[in-house]
Design an enzyme around this catalytic site. Structure first.
Site, short mmCIF file in Angstrom:
data_model
loop_
_atom_site.label_atom_id
_atom_site.label_comp_id
_atom_site.label_asym_id
_atom_site.label_seq_id
_atom_site.Cartn_x
_atom_site.Cartn_y
_atom_site.Cartn_z
N HIS A 1 0.81 -1.23 0.00
CA HIS A 1 0.00 0.00 0.00
C HIS A 1 0.84 1.26 0.00
CE1 HIS A 1 -3.40 -2.70 1.61
NE2 HIS A 1 -3.43 -2.59 0.30
N CYS B 1 4.54 20.52 -5.05
CA CYS B 1 5.70 20.02 -5.79
C CYS B 1 6.59 21.21 -6.19
CB CYS B 1 5.18 19.31 -7.04
SG CYS B 1 6.41 18.78 -8.20
N CYS C 1 6.86 21.53 -10.23
CA CYS C 1 5.68 21.87 -11.06
C CYS C 1 4.57 22.57 -10.29
CB CYS C 1 5.13 20.60 -11.76
SG CYS C 1 3.97 19.67 -10.73
N THR D 1 -3.18 -9.37 10.43
CA THR D 1 -4.16 -8.77 9.53
C THR D 1 -5.54 -9.34 9.76
OG1 THR D 1 -4.67 -8.16 7.24
CG2 THR D 1 -3.76 -10.37 7.59
N GLU E 1 -6.99 -12.79 17.28
CA GLU E 1 -8.42 -12.96 16.95
C GLU E 1 -8.59 -13.85 15.72
OE1 GLU E 1 -9.46 -8.45 18.42
OE2 GLU E 1 -10.08 -9.06 16.41
C1 BV8 Z 1 -8.90 -2.29 -4.99
C2 BV8 Z 1 -3.32 2.22 3.09
C3 BV8 Z 1 -9.69 -2.23 -7.23
C4 BV8 Z 1 -4.05 3.38 3.64
C5 BV8 Z 1 -5.03 0.56 2.94
C6 BV8 Z 1 -16.66 -4.87 -0.64
C7 BV8 Z 1 -16.22 -6.15 -0.34
C8 BV8 Z 1 -14.90 -6.53 -0.53
C9 BV8 Z 1 -13.97 -5.61 -1.05
C10 BV8 Z 1 -14.41 -4.34 -1.33
C11 BV8 Z 1 -15.73 -3.95 -1.12
N1 BV8 Z 1 -15.84 -2.66 -1.47
C12 BV8 Z 1 -14.64 -2.21 -1.90
C13 BV8 Z 1 -13.77 -3.23 -1.83
C14 BV8 Z 1 -12.35 -3.19 -2.20
C15 BV8 Z 1 -11.55 -2.52 -1.09
C16 BV8 Z 1 -11.73 -3.25 0.20
O1 BV8 Z 1 -11.20 -4.33 0.39
N2 BV8 Z 1 -12.50 -2.64 1.10
C17 BV8 Z 1 -12.73 -3.26 2.40
C18 BV8 Z 1 -12.71 -2.18 3.48
C19 BV8 Z 1 -14.08 -3.96 2.35
N3 BV8 Z 1 -10.17 -2.62 -1.51
C20 BV8 Z 1 -9.64 -1.62 -2.22
O2 BV8 Z 1 -10.21 -0.59 -2.49
C21 BV8 Z 1 -8.23 -1.88 -2.72
N4 BV8 Z 1 -8.19 -1.58 -4.12
O3 BV8 Z 1 -9.64 -3.19 -4.70
O4 BV8 Z 1 -8.71 -1.85 -6.25
C22 BV8 Z 1 -9.30 -1.40 -8.37
C23 BV8 Z 1 -8.51 -1.97 -9.36
C24 BV8 Z 1 -8.16 -1.18 -10.42
C25 BV8 Z 1 -8.57 0.16 -10.49
C26 BV8 Z 1 -9.34 0.72 -9.46
C27 BV8 Z 1 -9.72 -0.06 -8.38
C28 BV8 Z 1 -7.25 -0.95 -2.06
C29 BV8 Z 1 -7.30 -1.15 -0.60
C30 BV8 Z 1 -6.10 -0.46 0.01
C31 BV8 Z 1 -6.57 0.50 1.08
N5 BV8 Z 1 -5.41 1.03 1.78
N6 BV8 Z 1 -3.96 1.02 3.58
C32 BV8 Z 1 -3.35 3.89 4.84
O5 BV8 Z 1 -2.66 3.11 5.54
O6 BV8 Z 1 -3.55 5.08 5.12
S1 BV8 Z 1 -5.88 -0.71 3.63
C33 BV8 Z 1 -5.53 -0.88 5.29
O7 BV8 Z 1 -6.52 -1.73 5.87
C34 BV8 Z 1 -4.27 -1.64 5.58
O8 BV8 Z 1 -3.21 -1.28 4.75
C35 BV8 Z 1 -4.66 -3.07 5.40
O9 BV8 Z 1 -4.45 -3.47 4.06
C36 BV8 Z 1 -6.13 -3.05 5.58
C37 BV8 Z 1 -6.56 -4.03 6.63
O10 BV8 Z 1 -6.05 -3.60 7.82
P1 BV8 Z 1 -5.14 -4.61 8.68
O11 BV8 Z 1 -3.73 -4.34 8.30
O12 BV8 Z 1 -5.61 -6.01 8.56
O13 BV8 Z 1 -5.45 -4.01 10.09
P2 BV8 Z 1 -6.81 -4.17 10.91
O14 BV8 Z 1 -6.85 -3.06 11.91
O15 BV8 Z 1 -7.96 -4.36 9.99
O16 BV8 Z 1 -6.59 -5.55 11.67
C38 BV8 Z 1 -5.52 -5.67 12.58
C39 BV8 Z 1 -5.45 -7.14 12.92
O17 BV8 Z 1 -4.33 -7.33 13.75
C40 BV8 Z 1 -6.66 -7.62 13.69
O18 BV8 Z 1 -7.10 -8.83 13.10
C41 BV8 Z 1 -6.13 -7.86 15.10
O19 BV8 Z 1 -6.73 -8.99 15.71
C42 BV8 Z 1 -4.69 -8.16 14.83
N7 BV8 Z 1 -3.79 -7.80 15.93
C43 BV8 Z 1 -3.91 -6.81 16.86
N8 BV8 Z 1 -2.84 -6.83 17.68
C44 BV8 Z 1 -2.02 -7.82 17.24
C45 BV8 Z 1 -2.62 -8.45 16.13
N9 BV8 Z 1 -2.05 -9.47 15.48
C46 BV8 Z 1 -0.86 -9.92 15.93
N10 BV8 Z 1 -0.22 -9.36 16.99
C47 BV8 Z 1 -0.77 -8.33 17.67
N11 BV8 Z 1 -0.13 -7.79 18.72
ZN ZN Z 2 4.96 17.92 -9.75
#
Ligand code: BV8
Ligand code: ZN
Length: 250
Positions: free
Chosen positions: A122, A153, A156, A194, A221
């Site tokens: 990402h 920028c 530009c 994740t 979890e």
């Molecule tokens: C795309 C950067 C298409 C931002 C991020 C409906 C259903 C399914 C999918 C979709 C839908 N509607 C839309 C979609 C697609 C969408 C998506 O998946 N949405 C979700 C919310 C439903 N995906 C997209 O839009 C992606 N793009 O599909 O493109 C396309 C193709 C061509 C042209 C145009 C479009 C892009 C998604 C990227 C978003 N950006 N991050 C930033 O950081 O500012 S996503 C962000 O959340 C993270 O990077 C990560 O990827 C994601 C999930 O988060 P996690 O990392 O898993 O963290 P989370 O808090 O959720 O969970 C933490 C976990 O850790 C928990 O399970 C917890 O139990 C555990 N934990 C806690 N403590 C610990 C631990 N584990 C171990 N040890 C510990 N101590």
């Molecule tokens: Zn520029």
């Protein structure tokens, strides 16, 4: 399933028998470094959720607000340190001639823990991209005041944005393809921290398993990946990953 004892031994056995390893991480591996996860309690800022701000629409509507959020997060990332889980993943890299780390995190902690063969799926909170000329650059070491105007920028004059993949955006060229291709040839896939809520990253591990990789999940979890995994280590990554590394033959 508990994380020590038989599960940990089985996970170590899988890794010891694998020629190549893919590690896929999410925000949970940085939780023990004090960085709020997306869906945990700390995932809120000024009552906004990440999904509301990490979008092109939010940036188009109010680039200043989105930059304030990223400056706030970036300061937390810069003040944080890699934890034992990040260090264990860097240690695993040294044990596998064929290795790839694909992280969903943008915090830069894996690189600071000396992971090298890695993909930031990402992007990075430490890089900007010009919305005008597309130039990608490092952001200054000091994020600056949270509410300063959005940066521009120098060449530009275009508005800079974080070089991060937002919800609804496609991935940077070749990144997903590389991760999927590696997963399909990996002997083992280790997922850690994740929720497997975001697609396509969540599909990488499951697709690799469908192509024959043994799948280990590290998460306190239950998730879609822990349910599919051959071994689920239901414990924090900062504890379980060092224990796993310690069990590998030298
Ligand atoms: C795309 C950067 C298409 C931002 C991020 C409906 C259903 C399914 C999918 C979709 C839908 N509607 C839309 C979609 C697609 C969408 C998506 O998946 N949405 C979700 C919310 C439903 N995906 C997209 O839009 C992606 N793009 O599909 O493109 C396309 C193709 C061509 C042209 C145009 C479009 C892009 C998604 C990227 C978003 N950006 N991050 C930033 O950081 O500012 S996503 C962000 O959340 C993270 O990077 C990560 O990827 C994601 C999930 O988060 P996690 O990392 O898993 O963290 P989370 O808090 O959720 O969970 C933490 C976990 O850790 C928990 O399970 C917890 O139990 C555990 N934990 C806690 N403590 C610990 C631990 N584990 C171990 N040890 C510990 N101590
Ligand atoms: Zn520029």
């Amino acid at each position: 399933m508990a994380f020590d004892g038989p599960d940990l031994d089985r996970a170590a056995e899988i890794l010891a028998g694998a020629e190549s390893l893919l590690v896929l991480t999410g925000a949970g591996v940085s939780a023990e470094s004090g960085i709020p996860t997306f869906r945990g309690a700390g995932g809120l800022w000024r009552n906004f959720r990440a999904e509301e701000l990490a979008t092109p629409e939010a940036f188009a509507r109010d680039p200043g607000l989105v930059w304030s959020w990223y400056r706030w997060r970036r300061r937390i990332c810069l003040e944080a340190s890699p934890n034992a889980g990040h260090l264990a993943i860097a240690g695993l890299e040294d044990r596998f001639p064929s290795f790839l780390l694909a992280t969903q995190n943008v915090d830069g902690l894996h690189r600071r823990a000396s992971s090298r063969r890695m993909l930031e799926l990402h992007g990075s909170i430490h890089h900007s991209r010009c919305t005008g000329c597309g130039t990608v650059a490092d952001l200054p070491a000091d994020p600056g005041p949270e509410d300063a105007p959005p940066p521009r920028c120098a060449p530009c004059g275009g508005l800079l944005r974080p070089h991060i993949v937002w919800f609804g955006e496609g991935y940077h060229e070749g990144v997903l393809e590389t991760a999927f291709a590696f997963a399909r040839t990996a002997g083992a896939i280790l997922v850690a921290g994740t929720s497997a809520m975001v697609w396509p990253p969540a599909a990488i591990a499951l697709d690799g398993q469908a192509h024959g990789a043994a799948l280990i999940d590290v998460n306190p979890e239950e998730t879609e990946i822990s349910r599919a995994a051959d071994v689920w280590l239901a414990a924090p990554s900062g504890e379980s990953l060092p224990a796993l590394l310690a069990r590998l033959p030298r």
